[in-house]
Write an enzyme that holds these catalytic residues in place. Structure first.
Site, PDB file in Angstrom:
ATOM      1  N   ARG B  10       0.836  -1.218   0.000  1.00 42.56           N
ATOM      2  CA  ARG B  10       0.000   0.000   0.000  1.00 42.56           C
ATOM      3  C   ARG B  10       0.865   1.261   0.000  1.00 42.56           C
ATOM      4  O   ARG B  10       0.466   2.299  -0.503  1.00 42.56           O
ATOM      5  CB  ARG B  10      -0.977   0.007   1.184  1.00 42.56           C
ATOM      6  CG  ARG B  10      -0.321  -0.052   2.532  1.00 42.56           C
ATOM      7  CD  ARG B  10      -1.318   0.075   3.682  1.00 42.56           C
ATOM      8  NE  ARG B  10      -0.723  -0.368   4.938  1.00 42.56           N
ATOM      9  CZ  ARG B  10      -1.145  -0.011   6.139  1.00 42.56           C
ATOM     10  NH1 ARG B  10      -2.168   0.793   6.262  1.00 42.56           N
ATOM     11  NH2 ARG B  10      -0.556  -0.465   7.216  1.00 42.56           N
ATOM     12  N   GLU B  58     -18.964   4.093   0.485  1.00 45.85           N
ATOM     13  CA  GLU B  58     -18.207   3.548  -0.652  1.00 45.85           C
ATOM     14  C   GLU B  58     -18.996   3.611  -1.947  1.00 45.85           C
ATOM     15  O   GLU B  58     -18.446   3.901  -3.011  1.00 45.85           O
ATOM     16  CB  GLU B  58     -17.798   2.094  -0.375  1.00 45.85           C
ATOM     17  CG  GLU B  58     -16.818   1.920   0.780  1.00 45.85           C
ATOM     18  CD  GLU B  58     -17.488   1.963   2.140  1.00 45.85           C
ATOM     19  OE1 GLU B  58     -18.737   1.929   2.206  1.00 45.85           O
ATOM     20  OE2 GLU B  58     -16.768   2.033   3.158  1.00 45.85           O
ATOM     21  N   PHE B  83     -14.436  -3.596   1.041  1.00 47.14           N
ATOM     22  CA  PHE B  83     -15.509  -2.604   0.880  1.00 47.14           C
ATOM     23  C   PHE B  83     -15.634  -2.159  -0.577  1.00 47.14           C
ATOM     24  O   PHE B  83     -16.731  -1.863  -1.047  1.00 47.14           O
ATOM     25  CB  PHE B  83     -15.275  -1.415   1.811  1.00 47.14           C
ATOM     26  CG  PHE B  83     -15.086  -1.835   3.251  1.00 47.14           C
ATOM     27  CD1 PHE B  83     -15.943  -2.773   3.817  1.00 47.14           C
ATOM     28  CD2 PHE B  83     -14.052  -1.331   4.018  1.00 47.14           C
ATOM     29  CE1 PHE B  83     -15.775  -3.177   5.137  1.00 47.14           C
ATOM     30  CE2 PHE B  83     -13.876  -1.735   5.330  1.00 47.14           C
ATOM     31  CZ  PHE B  83     -14.731  -2.657   5.895  1.00 47.14           C
ATOM     32  N   HIS B 109      -5.498  -3.679   2.144  1.00 45.61           N
ATOM     33  CA  HIS B 109      -5.864  -4.673   3.155  1.00 45.61           C
ATOM     34  C   HIS B 109      -6.413  -5.946   2.521  1.00 45.61           C
ATOM     35  O   HIS B 109      -7.377  -6.540   2.997  1.00 45.61           O
ATOM     36  CB  HIS B 109      -6.847  -4.074   4.174  1.00 45.61           C
ATOM     37  CG  HIS B 109      -6.224  -2.969   4.990  1.00 45.61           C
ATOM     38  ND1 HIS B 109      -5.688  -1.835   4.427  1.00 45.61           N
ATOM     39  CD2 HIS B 109      -6.043  -2.840   6.324  1.00 45.61           C
ATOM     40  CE1 HIS B 109      -5.199  -1.051   5.362  1.00 45.61           C
ATOM     41  NE2 HIS B 109      -5.390  -1.637   6.525  1.00 45.61           N
ATOM     42  N   ASP B 117      -7.876  -8.012  12.572  1.00 47.70           N
ATOM     43  CA  ASP B 117      -9.229  -7.480  12.340  1.00 47.70           C
ATOM     44  C   ASP B 117     -10.225  -8.580  11.969  1.00 47.70           C
ATOM     45  O   ASP B 117     -11.435  -8.413  12.105  1.00 47.70           O
ATOM     46  CB  ASP B 117      -9.215  -6.413  11.245  1.00 47.70           C
ATOM     47  CG  ASP B 117      -8.888  -5.033  11.805  1.00 47.70           C
ATOM     48  OD1 ASP B 117      -8.880  -4.896  13.047  1.00 47.70           O
ATOM     49  OD2 ASP B 117      -8.632  -4.124  11.011  1.00 47.70           O
ATOM     50  N   ARG B 167      -1.677  -4.812   3.627  1.00 49.50           N
ATOM     51  CA  ARG B 167      -1.495  -3.905   4.758  1.00 49.50           C
ATOM     52  C   ARG B 167      -0.106  -4.068   5.372  1.00 49.50           C
ATOM     53  O   ARG B 167       0.550  -3.098   5.726  1.00 49.50           O
ATOM     54  CB  ARG B 167      -2.559  -4.211   5.817  1.00 49.50           C
ATOM     55  CG  ARG B 167      -2.321  -3.552   7.160  1.00 49.50           C
ATOM     56  CD  ARG B 167      -3.362  -3.992   8.172  1.00 49.50           C
ATOM     57  NE  ARG B 167      -3.104  -3.425   9.474  1.00 49.50           N
ATOM     58  CZ  ARG B 167      -2.405  -4.039  10.435  1.00 49.50           C
ATOM     59  NH1 ARG B 167      -1.887  -5.220  10.218  1.00 49.50           N
ATOM     60  NH2 ARG B 167      -2.228  -3.449  11.599  1.00 49.50           N
TER      61      ARG B 167
END
Lengths: 275, 317
Positions: B10, B58, B83, B109, B117, B167
């Site tokens: 990223r 989004e 998302f 991610h 998470d 990530r």
């Protein structure tokens, strides 16, 4: 912006009649399609394309044009009829609606002159209109984006996401128009999922709301003028319309949302419109 | 392999977006409340006037991106892969892919290595969800250097591009001067007995597997298939012909991802045994990245096992 001369109302009413006949003829030839929500759109489209919107059918991609985004894509027969009448494409092409290989797809597809977005999956047009409005602001262009939505369509959450975005960024170059014909596929909007208090909802989301009779051409033009005067706020014109407007046996009938007239129904409807 | 430097992919994309901002005034960056996490913030800091924040919205972000692209802009819309590909799939399908608009989707991610998470935040199916859309290009950079190059090149592609990013800090495996072209797979290491086809973080595990296999006398080829769509058919066909067995490796479900893309093509054009290393029919869960890679059988030893299986079938032919 200098005030534009208003078109002759008698002429425009004549056009409305012709557009309604074209819509019904197209749908009958196609054998399927959305009759009710096309007939309710006619005056809204005429007040835009014959008065408010700066556009050039000979140069559909003119960069400084105002844009009309039809978010309620199923109303496209009305848009096709009006665009063709403006000269965007030949009238004969209207009769190819929904046929294999036609540029007049069942829901609008980019590529047909005058069509600004592909649409059909409801709730997506207002975000796209916001994007066009952002681009105009960034580029210092004064042109405006009009986004036509259905009332049932505003059940979609994305509409309200886009409404918040437009208000937050003070996109006063976005004007939404709701074809508020009070019906959706499953029935009356108030029974399916109550939208009221509707104007207040938009106001609470930070929009300047104008309510108008959506079949009164003069009042629609007034509303479009009023919207132009609003600064730092997006505007919503809630156009109270009649689903299936113009044909007695189609008006206010839920079942006419998604069906086309049969041959004898078309003949009856055309005869009624002529008298 | 020498000393390994680590950097999240990223970060490579974030640096590229800022660089694109300097080079091209048409480039905009859009973000749905994850501005720091997606590295969209690096662009925002330099070009606040060309940055648009949407809050947690989004669907609206991708729709607005479509409107910008229709107006000649090059929007990079950033959020977590789950998302983007899940929450806003229909917006990407109708408002972006159907109109073939040049919206660039920065999906961070991606994969299990999101870690703690857990399942809701681990994108394990976005390569599939994006790959099945007509007009869409899908890129899965192996390291931060490739992520930088992919992001720079995405701005030049006419249609939509999805870039899958991670990530966690990941090993730097390539060099700045290495050639990289979206759509052109890389013969990462040559070999003649079997070909391991990897993308993203899994390229590193593939390299470790090759070393283990070497000890056993197996000479594995490695292809870095950083672009699951469009496929570099020539390099894949050559590998099938010359090595006769394939193993695909990805931090993604085995349904519909990069491995599936390889299977679809090879099974029609030149069938050879293929084993797929990836996530089976299940959701992710919380854990450290390394724990998760072990639990989901995505480590070098799992690739070695898959190679043995593939070779067993190859010998039967």
């Amino acid at each position: 912006m200098p005030a534009k001369p208003r078109p002759d109302i008698k002429q425009l009413k004549k056009k409305a009649l012709q557009v309604r006949k074209d819509i019904l003829t197209m749908l009958e030839k196609a054998g399927s399609g959305h009759t009710g929500g096309s007939l309710s759109l006619v005056e809204i489209l005429l007040s835009l394309y014959h008065y408010k919107v700066r556009h050039n059918p000979k140069a559909p991609d003119w960069p400084d044009r105002d844009k009309v985004v039809l978010s309620k894509g199923h109303g496209c027969p009305a848009l096709y009829a009006v665009l063709s009448d403006c000269g965007y494409f030949p009238r004969e092409e209207l009769w190819t609606l929904r046929k294999l290989g036609s540029r007049l797809q069942g829901h609008p597809q980019l590529g047909l002159p005058g069509i600004e977005i592909s649409s059909g999956s409801l709730g997506q047009g207002l975000s796209i209109a916001d994007g066009m409005a952002f681009a105009n602001k960034i580029d210092g262009k004064g042109s405006k984006i009009y986004c036509i939505m259905g009332d049932g369509e505003t059940n979609e959450g994305q509409i309200w996401e886009a409404a918040m975005t437009a208000a937050h960024y003070k996109l006063d170059n976005v004007c939404g128009i709701v074809d508020f014909n009070k019906m959706q596929i499953d029935g009356f909007c108030c029974d399916v999922k109550n939208l009221e208090p509707y104007a207040k909802k938009w106001q609470d989301f930070g929009w300047h709301a104008i309510e108008v009779d959506g079949h009164d051409l003069e009042r629609l033009m007034d509303a479009l003028d009023e919207a132009d005067e609003v600064k730092y706020k997006p505007q919503i014109i809630i156009a109270h319309t009649v689903k299936g407007k113009g044909v007695s046996f189609i008006e206010n009938q839920v079942k006419w949302h998604g069906i086309a007239p049969k041959k004898e129904e078309l003949e009856r409807a055309l005869k009624e419109l002529d008298t | 392999m020498g000393e390994i430097k680590l950097k999240p992919t990223r970060d490579g994309a974030g640096e590229a977006m800022a660089e694109l901002g300097r080079k091209n005034k048409s480039v905009l960056v859009l973000s749905a409340d994850l501005t720091d996490s997606t590295r969209a913030g690096w662009f925002k800091k330099e070009f606040p006037d060309r940055f648009i924040g949407f809050g947690v919205a989004e669907q609206d972000m991708f729709g607005t991106a479509a409107g910008l692209a229709l107006s000649g802009k090059i929007p990079f819309a950033c959020t977590f892969g789950v998302f983007a590909s899940g929450r806003a799939w229909d917006q990407i399908r109708v408002s972006i892919a159907y109109m073939n608009l040049g919206v660039k989707i920065i999906g961070t991610h991606g994969g299990l290595t999101v870690g703690e998470d857990g399942a809701t935040h681990q994108a394990l199916d976005e390569i599939a969800l994006m790959r099945i859309l007509p007009n869409m290009t899908v890129v899965v950079p192996a390291d931060a250097i490739e992520a930088y190059k992919a992001t720079m090149q995405a701005a030049e592609i006419k249609g939509p591009v999805y870039i899958r990013l991670g990530r966690n800090p990941a090993p730097i495996l390539t060099k700045k001067e290495d050639p990289f072209r979206i759509g052109k797979a890389i013969l990462y290491q040559d070999g003649k007995d079997v070909t391991i086809i990897a993308c993203g973080h899994s390229l590193y595990e593939a390299e470790l597997a090759k070393e283990k296999l070497k000890v056993e006398g197996i000479d594995a080829r490695i292809i870095n298939l950083h672009t699951p769509k469009p496929l570099d058919k020539d390099l894949l066909l050559k590998a099938a012909r010359e090595t006769g067995a394939l193993v695909t490796v990805e931090e993604h479900t085995v349904f519909g991802g990069m491995g599936s893309a390889v299977c679809e093509f090879i099974s029609e054009m030149y069938p050879v045994p293929i084993k797929m290393v990836g996530i089976k029919d299940r959701f992710g869960e919380s854990g450290t990245p390394t724990e998760l890679l072990k639990r989901f059988n995505l480590m070098a030893e799992d690739i070695v096992k898959a190679v043995h299986e593939a070779l067993k079938h190859k010998k039967k032919r």
